[in-house]
Enzyme design. Structure first.
Site, PDB file in Angstrom:
ATOM      1  N   GLY A  70       0.804  -1.208   0.000  1.00 59.24           N
ATOM      2  CA  GLY A  70       0.000   0.000   0.000  1.00 59.24           C
ATOM      3  C   GLY A  70       0.841   1.264   0.000  1.00 59.24           C
ATOM      4  O   GLY A  70       0.524   2.235  -0.695  1.00 59.24           O
ATOM      5  N   SER A  71       1.923   1.271   0.769  1.00 56.19           N
ATOM      6  CA  SER A  71       2.747   2.485   0.873  1.00 56.19           C
ATOM      7  C   SER A  71       3.332   2.849  -0.488  1.00 56.19           C
ATOM      8  O   SER A  71       3.282   4.011  -0.908  1.00 56.19           O
ATOM      9  CB  SER A  71       3.881   2.285   1.889  1.00 56.19           C
ATOM     10  OG  SER A  71       3.359   1.982   3.154  1.00 56.19           O
ATOM     11  N   ASN A 151      -7.893   3.809   8.587  1.00 56.04           N
ATOM     12  CA  ASN A 151      -7.320   2.646   9.255  1.00 56.04           C
ATOM     13  C   ASN A 151      -7.458   2.699  10.777  1.00 56.04           C
ATOM     14  O   ASN A 151      -7.396   1.684  11.436  1.00 56.04           O
ATOM     15  CB  ASN A 151      -5.848   2.485   8.866  1.00 56.04           C
ATOM     16  CG  ASN A 151      -5.075   3.779   8.936  1.00 56.04           C
ATOM     17  OD1 ASN A 151      -5.452   4.772   8.318  1.00 56.04           O
ATOM     18  ND2 ASN A 151      -4.013   3.785   9.689  1.00 56.04           N
ATOM     19  N   GLN A 179      -7.779  -0.084   3.332  1.00 52.54           N
ATOM     20  CA  GLN A 179      -8.679  -0.673   4.334  1.00 52.54           C
ATOM     21  C   GLN A 179     -10.032  -1.072   3.727  1.00 52.54           C
ATOM     22  O   GLN A 179     -10.829  -1.738   4.390  1.00 52.54           O
ATOM     23  CB  GLN A 179      -8.913   0.310   5.487  1.00 52.54           C
ATOM     24  CG  GLN A 179      -7.685   0.570   6.339  1.00 52.54           C
ATOM     25  CD  GLN A 179      -7.299  -0.617   7.214  1.00 52.54           C
ATOM     26  OE1 GLN A 179      -8.127  -1.462   7.557  1.00 52.54           O
ATOM     27  NE2 GLN A 179      -6.034  -0.701   7.579  1.00 52.54           N
ATOM     28  N   SER A 199      -3.479  -3.166  -0.610  1.00 46.95           N
ATOM     29  CA  SER A 199      -2.399  -3.957  -0.022  1.00 46.95           C
ATOM     30  C   SER A 199      -2.906  -5.342   0.361  1.00 46.95           C
ATOM     31  O   SER A 199      -3.931  -5.469   1.038  1.00 46.95           O
ATOM     32  CB  SER A 199      -1.871  -3.237   1.217  1.00 46.95           C
ATOM     33  OG  SER A 199      -0.926  -4.038   1.863  1.00 46.95           O
ATOM     34  N   HIS A 201      -1.816  -7.736   2.404  1.00 43.64           N
ATOM     35  CA  HIS A 201      -1.837  -8.263   3.777  1.00 43.64           C
ATOM     36  C   HIS A 201      -2.989  -7.723   4.625  1.00 43.64           C
ATOM     37  O   HIS A 201      -3.208  -8.170   5.737  1.00 43.64           O
ATOM     38  CB  HIS A 201      -0.483  -8.056   4.475  1.00 43.64           C
ATOM     39  CG  HIS A 201      -0.193  -6.662   4.944  1.00 43.64           C
ATOM     40  ND1 HIS A 201      -0.355  -6.299   6.261  1.00 43.64           N
ATOM     41  CD2 HIS A 201       0.255  -5.566   4.302  1.00 43.64           C
ATOM     42  CE1 HIS A 201       0.006  -5.016   6.396  1.00 43.64           C
ATOM     43  NE2 HIS A 201       0.375  -4.560   5.222  1.00 43.64           N
ATOM     44  N   THR A 237      12.211  -7.868 -10.597  1.00 48.93           N
ATOM     45  CA  THR A 237      11.582  -9.159 -10.863  1.00 48.93           C
ATOM     46  C   THR A 237      10.306  -9.288 -10.045  1.00 48.93           C
ATOM     47  O   THR A 237      10.292  -8.978  -8.854  1.00 48.93           O
ATOM     48  CB  THR A 237      12.559 -10.297 -10.520  1.00 48.93           C
ATOM     49  OG1 THR A 237      13.733 -10.106 -11.295  1.00 48.93           O
ATOM     50  CG2 THR A 237      11.953 -11.660 -10.820  1.00 48.93           C
ATOM     51  N   CYS A 324       3.254   5.981  22.572  1.00 48.29           N
ATOM     52  CA  CYS A 324       4.359   5.031  22.426  1.00 48.29           C
ATOM     53  C   CYS A 324       4.156   4.035  21.301  1.00 48.29           C
ATOM     54  O   CYS A 324       5.103   3.665  20.623  1.00 48.29           O
ATOM     55  CB  CYS A 324       4.582   4.278  23.723  1.00 48.29           C
ATOM     56  SG  CYS A 324       5.026   5.402  25.044  1.00 48.29           S
TER      57      CYS A 324
HETATM   58  C1  LIG Z   1      -1.682  -0.528   6.010  1.00 44.87           C
HETATM   59  C2  LIG Z   1      -2.021   0.729   5.303  1.00 44.87           C
HETATM   60  C3  LIG Z   1      -1.144   1.299   4.365  1.00 44.87           C
HETATM   61  C4  LIG Z   1       0.214   0.727   4.088  1.00 44.87           C
HETATM   62  O1  LIG Z   1       0.156  -0.498   3.416  1.00 44.87           O
HETATM   63  P1  LIG Z   1       1.470  -1.434   3.404  1.00 44.87           P
HETATM   64  O2  LIG Z   1       1.125  -2.528   2.463  1.00 44.87           O
HETATM   65  O3  LIG Z   1       1.641  -1.917   4.811  1.00 44.87           O
HETATM   66  O4  LIG Z   1       2.594  -0.596   2.931  1.00 44.87           O
HETATM   67  C5  LIG Z   1      -1.553   2.439   3.701  1.00 44.87           C
HETATM   68  N1  LIG Z   1      -2.755   2.993   3.939  1.00 44.87           N
HETATM   69  C6  LIG Z   1      -3.626   2.483   4.820  1.00 44.87           C
HETATM   70  C7  LIG Z   1      -4.942   3.123   5.012  1.00 44.87           C
HETATM   71  C8  LIG Z   1      -3.292   1.337   5.545  1.00 44.87           C
HETATM   72  O5  LIG Z   1      -4.139   0.843   6.420  1.00 44.87           O
END
Ligand SMILES: *Cc1c(COP(=O)(O)O)cnc(C)c1O
Length: 395
Positions: A70-71, A151, A179, A199, A201, A237, A324
């Site tokens: 996602g990033s 998120n 999300q 993303s 995961h 790749t 934290c």
């Molecule tokens: C988790 C998240 C990301 C980042 O995704 P990654 O695959 O962990 O880099 C970006 N935006 C939102 C809203 C997220 O919840």
């Protein structure tokens, strides 16, 4: 009891996703750019996955670029739209104050390069007002980037309306849908979205893989220089097993959205009702326009970190927007943006339910949180001052 209630942070990979990736680790491990059969098998798998992922969001295969998550997709979408804008002399961007840092920090970088960014405020319920967005548009606006769903507090933005305004004004529209994809229905054509990040995961796929949707005709800047993979839009790749598993996970998640969201919304509302009974507590975000699995609360007079540690002792994995946990001194920018003061924002708790959550688990979470909050307040100086009237209750 062991309850993983941090599914907004990451999810467990589904069995189908794991099984889908295995052949591309064990047998068809060739490089998709190679001409021999292992390579061609791998290439077919990537192209098949591209078709399947595209279908899940009503896009075309050529509009999907696989990324490391996602990033990366957020970075590439925003930097590409900015480059297009700059070419046309347009250097104004509209976003909001509750975006993920992958968006906010990319915008910060662009501000240093001379772009102007309007950060729309969100209201107490965490939702952007469409009329304020319309009013913020200037003839120099090149991009609107507003997340699909948040998120932290789970609020769902009026994406279709925003997309409509952008289309009408000829402005590119990006949405961080990390999300949303796999959790609520997402249709890029219906919502007039030009660029969308996702993303794997976050929907039971593997970590380190995701995708960017870019509507046909939008030229993407390459963040990584190298080979001509992904039609020259992303060198390196391909993560073949990860990409195949992404498609499997997304198809599985999409197929269960209707049934699952009905079930989860019921459990979510039961959890909200239960936690609301704790004195001096408040739900963060909108009651209705929120993700089916998201519950986020503030409890006055306690620290989120202590709450998390004691909940962990009870077998509950959750998260907090307090200092934290986020590695900074300030509490969550999202909680501050919806008007929570520092002290209150520090006492926050995010619970994001898993697909297999049950009523029994929800009730266990409610009684555990109640017990831990009461215990922590028992020796909190902040709580003592509140009770003695030395300071005023906010919630
Ligand atoms: C988790 C998240 C990301 C980042 O995704 P990654 O695959 O962990 O880099 C970006 N935006 C939102 C809203 C997220 O919840």
């Amino acid at each position: 009891m062991k309850i993983y209630a941090d599914n907004a942070a990451t999810t467990k990979m589904s069995k189908k996703a794991i099984e889908a990736m295995l052949p591309y680790i064990e047998e068809y491990y060739g490089n998709p750019s190679s001409l021999y059969s292992e390579g061609q098998k791998a290439k077919e798998a990537v192209e098949g996955a591209r078709e399947r992922v595209a279908r899940c969001i009503n896009a075309e295969a050529r509009e999907i670029v696989f990324t490391s998550g996602g990033s990366e997709a957020d970075n590439q979408a925003i930097l590409s739209a900015a480059a297009i804008g700059k070419k046309n002399g347009k250097t104004h961007i509209i976003s909001d104050t509750i975006e993920h840092h992958a968006v906010l920090n990319t915008l910060k970088k662009l501000e240093k390069e001379g772009f102007t960014v309007t950060y729309l405020p969100v209201h107490e319920n965490g939702i952007v007002r469409v009329n304020e967005l319309r009013a913020a548009v200037t003839d120099r606006t090149c991009l609107v980037t507003i997340m699909y769903a948040n998120n932290e507090i789970g609020t769902i933005q009026p994406i279709k309306e925003i997309g409509g305004i952008c289309r009408e004004k000829g402005i590119l529209f990006h949405t961080d849908a990390v999300q949303a994809v796999g959790h609520i229905p997402v249709d890029v054509k219906d919502a007039n979205v030009d660029l969308l990040s996702a993303s794997a995961h976050k929907f039971h796929g593997p970590k380190g893989v995701g995708f960017l949707y870019a509507r046909r005709g939008i030229k993407l800047e390459s963040l990584i220089e190298g080979g001509a993979q992904e039609r020259g839009r992303r060198a390196g790749t391909e993560n073949v097993p990860g990409i195949v598993a992404t498609a499997a996970a997304l198809e599985e998640a999409n197929a269960s959205i209707a049934d699952l969201s009905k079930k989860l919304e019921k459990l979510r509302d039961r959890l909200i009702l239960g936690l609301n009974r704790i004195s001096h507590s408040a739900l963060n975000g909108d009651e209705r326009m929120r993700l089916p699995s998201n519950v986020n609360f503030c409890f006055e007079g306690i620290e989120g970190e202590s709450l998390l540690l004691l909940l962990d002792d009870k077998g509950i994995s959750a998260s907090s927007g307090s200092a934290c946990t986020s590695g900074s001194l300030d509490p969550s920018h999202v909680l501050l943006a919806i008007g929570r003061v520092h002290d209150v924002a520090h006492g926050s708790l995010r619970l994001t339910l898993g697909d297999d959550a049950t009523e029994e688990e929800v009730d266990y979470i409610i009684s555990s949180v109640e017990e831990v909050v009461t215990y922590l307040r028992g020796f909190s100086p902040v709580w003592r001052d509140l009770v003695n009237g030395k300071s005023k209750f906010i919630l």
